[in-house]
Every structure is written in structure tokens, then in C-alpha cells.
Design an enzyme around this catalytic site. Structure first.
Site, mmCIF file in Angstrom:
data_model
loop_
_atom_site.group_PDB
_atom_site.id
_atom_site.type_symbol
_atom_site.label_atom_id
_atom_site.label_comp_id
_atom_site.label_asym_id
_atom_site.label_seq_id
_atom_site.Cartn_x
_atom_site.Cartn_y
_atom_site.Cartn_z
ATOM 1 N N PHE A 20 0.881 -1.184 -0.071
ATOM 2 C CA PHE A 20 0.044 -0.056 -0.110
ATOM 3 C C PHE A 20 0.853 1.429 0.001
ATOM 4 C CE2 PHE A 20 -2.433 3.572 1.600
ATOM 5 C CZ PHE A 20 -3.573 3.522 0.808
ATOM 6 N N ASP A 38 9.541 2.951 1.582
ATOM 7 C CA ASP A 38 8.308 3.749 1.844
ATOM 8 C C ASP A 38 8.069 3.614 3.436
ATOM 9 O OD1 ASP A 38 5.866 4.868 2.493
ATOM 10 O OD2 ASP A 38 4.849 3.842 0.630
ATOM 11 N N LYS A 65 2.716 11.358 6.866
ATOM 12 C CA LYS A 65 1.931 10.987 8.100
ATOM 13 C C LYS A 65 2.228 11.832 9.178
ATOM 14 C CE LYS A 65 -0.043 6.966 6.357
ATOM 15 N NZ LYS A 65 -1.480 7.710 6.004
#
Length: 406
Positions: free
Chosen positions: A147, A232, A261
Site C-alpha cells: 500500500f 516507503d 503522516k
């Protein structure tokens, strides 16, 4: 004199969203109005312990005083210049973020998906200009069940049909291999490979932690093949796993690290690709950009986030409380939990399907004052703010035990 409008209830607000909001999420039926630390409060005043922390965007809790102060201070001075001009906050942010992550350069963006898109573009540019891959032939190897975001390019290499179906035609240039499989990865790399792009821990897939040696193996394979390792760390980075970056568990330094984030402190969207000068240095003016990327408000908040991480306090808390989380989940195996995976203060918990789906368990937890979120099937994710206390964490685990026993 007109009477003030009556405040709408949670049920009324949820119903009001239905005709005017596109249905891209399926949130739990709770309407948050206030928050502080690890706790949120709905419009009726009910309190909930947040065990999701905005998918790690709230690593430092809701409204951390140092981050709120930095935002307020900057709001009174300057919020946006665009990148048409310099601003007085960006250099300091880039210097400190590069130093924190052990990299040379920073490419500031806004969302995590933008950081991933930037990593893809930079890897391709590097492949053509430095490695010598023929024009438009560059490939990037990715892992199944990844993801990385929801843009059209990113869903092109997703294996989640819910994310992909109906959004083609898809962007070419990606090869998908099983996660945690070095042999498959090695077989997929060839002279056209620009980069290997992976999550050091797969978050959305259910907090999938690779075998020891996998990340160092990826680093060695990419080094040998003359391609880039792009990590990531948008969910796994910035303290969540007990280290500043999850790759540090194997003492690995990727060529590019993608962050997001938690970098915005739960206040503004802040993301970045950080990497070596050899890689990020391929970009020249006009080839990539973002109006809001690196804006002074984001840079001020991002700098305050880096300052919190520079102390090492939050990394230590994640490691110490992660041991408590692991101990508590171990006790639940065979008592409603069929298995779990954790790293630091982050866990994917597989619940016995006979007890309920992940969604149903999350709804039961909500009714008991705990907010968590399901992923696939009967798996729920636990990722509380790193500011949670041991008492609060143990209480949440006790509530989970209670819900599973019903």
C-alpha cells in the site's frame, strides 16, 4: 434576536454526510469533536482512547503542545509563499530532517502519495541519466500486498482489486513480486530496473513484518544490481517501530526514504522524499514541483516534529510500550486471537473469524470506548499515539480481551 442553531447529534451529522460526500471511506459511526493526547471526544461528550492515531499521522498524539505552539507561532507570521520564492523556515527544516534520517537532501511535498510519486519520478530520472537505461524502459520492482497510496500510477501496481478495479488503464513499468522473498526479488531485477520500492513493514496488509535479514538482503541485491532501494516509511517511520526509521532495525540505509503522516504532527499534511545527493540531485528546476510543498507553516511544524524525534524519547517509548503490547497480545492468542504481528507500538491482530470480522470487532471496541480500525478480513490494526501511557495501553488490551470474550 435569533436563537443559536441547535448542535447536531452524531447520528444527524452522519446522515448529513451521506448525500454530499463521495463514498471513498467507510468510517466507524463516531463523530469526533475534540481531542487531546491519546483521547478523543465525540459531539455528545463520550470519550474514546485512540488506538489508531490517524494511521500513524498522530504519532505524537492529538494537539501535542510543542507542535501546536509551533503552528500558532507560524500562523502569526507567514503561511505560504509558494516555491516561487524562498521562505525563512525551509532551510532549517531540510537540514534537520536530512540529519535525522542520515541523508543528504530533502524533496518536500504534502501527502504520502505525493512522496511516493516523487520517489517514482526521481528513480526513473536517475535510471535514465545515471544508470543509462534506454528512454522509457525503466522498471520498478514492488511487493505484492503493498500500500503506497491511491493515485492512478500507484494503484497500477497494487494487488488490491478494491483499489484497482474500475481505474484503468494502468501505468506500465512495474514488476510485482511476493513480499519477504529475496529469491523472487533477485529474479525480477534486470538491467532496466531503476529501483526496488517496498515498505519495511507492510501496514495496510496487516502489519506484515519481514524476516530478519530481508531488508539487508534488499539493500545488498540493489547495490549489486546497480539500482536504487526506495523505502516507503510513511507509516513505519518517525518513531513508530521503536527506531526513527524501520530500516534501522537492520542497520540499512536506503538510497531514498519516503516520509509523511507523522511528519505533519497531525496538524498539516507534510511529506518528503529524503535521499542521497546522487539521486535527488538529478532534479532540475521545472521538472517537478508542488505549490504547497515546503510551505513555511509545514516547515515550522515539520521542524518541531524533528525536534521531538531528535531527543530519542519517542523511539524509546515505542520500543518499551511495544513490549507491553506484544506481551498483552501474546496472552490473547487462543482466546479470540489466532495470531498477530508487531514491531514497536504497532500491531496487526488476527481475530478468530468465528467471533467476528475486523469491522465488527472495531465496532464493539468503539462501544467500549476504544477506537481501532480493521483491515482485511478479521484483522484489526493497533497503532496508538506514542504518547499513550502504559496504564492506558494495558486498559485497551483489557477491553480487547473483554470484547473477544463476548
Amino acid at each position: 434576536m435569533t436563537a443559536p442553531a441547535r448542535a447536531r447529534t452524531s447520528d444527524e451529522l452522519i446522515r448529513a454526510e451521506e448525500p454530499v460526500l463521495a463514498h471513498n471511506y467507510h468510517p466507524l459511526p463516531v463523530v469526533v469533536a475534540h481531542a487531546e493526547g491519546a483521547w478523543v471526544e465525540d459531539v455528545e461528550g463520550r470519550r474514546y482512547l485512540d488506538m489508531l492515531a490517524g494511521y500513524s499521522a498522530l504519532n505524537f498524539g492529538h494537539r501535542h503542545p510543542a507542535l501546536i505552539e509551533a503552528a500558532h507561532r507560524q500562523l502569526d507570521r507567514l503561511t505560504l509563499t509558494s516555491r516561487a520564492f524562498h521562505n525563512d523556515k525551509l532551510a532549517g527544516f531540510a537540514e534537520r530532517l536530512a540529519r535525522l534520517t542520515g541523508q543528504d537532501m530533502v524533496l518536500p511535498m504534502n501527502t504520502g502519495a505525493e512522496a511516493v510519486e516523487s520517489g517514482i519520478k526521481v528513480a526513473r530520472k536517475w535510471a535514465y541519466e545515471v544508470k543509462g537505461v534506454p528512454a522509457d524502459r525503466a522498471t520498478i520492482v514492488v511487493a505484492a500486498d503493498n500500500f503506497h497510496g491511491r493515485t492512478t500510477t500507484i494503484v497500477s501496481f497494487s494487488t488490491d482489486e478494491t483499489a484497482r478495479s474500475g481505474f484503468g488503464p494502468f501505468t506500465p513499468g512495474f514488476r510485482i513480486v511476493p513480499y519477504n522473498d529475496l529469491a523472487a526479488l533477485e529474479a525480477a531485477i534486470d538491467e532496466t530496473t531503476a529501483a526496488v520500492l517496498i515498505e519495511p513493514v507492510q501496514g495496510e496488509a496487516g502489519v506484515i513484518v519481514p524476516d530478519d535479514g530481508y531488508l539487508s538482503g534488499v539493500r545488498e541485491l540493489t547495490r549489486r544490481a546497480g539500482c536504487l532501494f526506495v523505502a516507503d516509511e510513511i507509516q513505519s517511520g518517525l518513531g513508530r517501530t521503536g527506531r526513527t526509521l524501520a530500516v534501522e532495525h537492520e542497520n540499512v540505509v536506503p538510497d531514498v526514504v519516503l516520509l509523511g503522516k507523522a511528519l505533519g504532527g497531525g496538524i498539516v499534511p507534510v511529506s518528503a522524499a529524503v535521499g542521497s545527493r546522487e539521486v535527488l540531485g538529478v532534479l532540475r528546476p521545472g521538472e517537478h514541483g508542488s505549490t504547497f510543498g515546503g510551505n513555511p507553516l509545514a516547515a515550522a511544524v515539520g521542524t518541531a516534529v524533528v525536534e521531538l524525534l531528535e531527543t530519542g524519547e519517542f523511539q524509546r517509548r515505542a520500543a518499551e510500550l511495544g513490549a507491553v503490547l506484544r506481551e498483552g497480545l501474546t496472552d490473547l492468542v487462543g482466546r479470540g486471537v489466532v495470531g498477530f504481528r508487531s514491531r514497536g507500538l504497532w500491531a496487526g491482530v488476527d481475530v478468530d473469524p468465528a467471533i467476528g470480522t475486523g469491522r465488527e470487532i472495531s465496532e464493539r471496541l468503539m462501544r467500549e470506548g476504544i477506537l481501532a480500525k480493521d483491515t482485511h478480513g478479521s484483522t484489526i490494526r493497533l497503532a496508538p499515539p506514542l504518547t499513550i501511557t502504559e496504564t492506558e495501553l494495558r486498559s485497551a488490551l483489557g477491553t480487547l480481551a473483554k470484547v473477544l470474550a463476548v
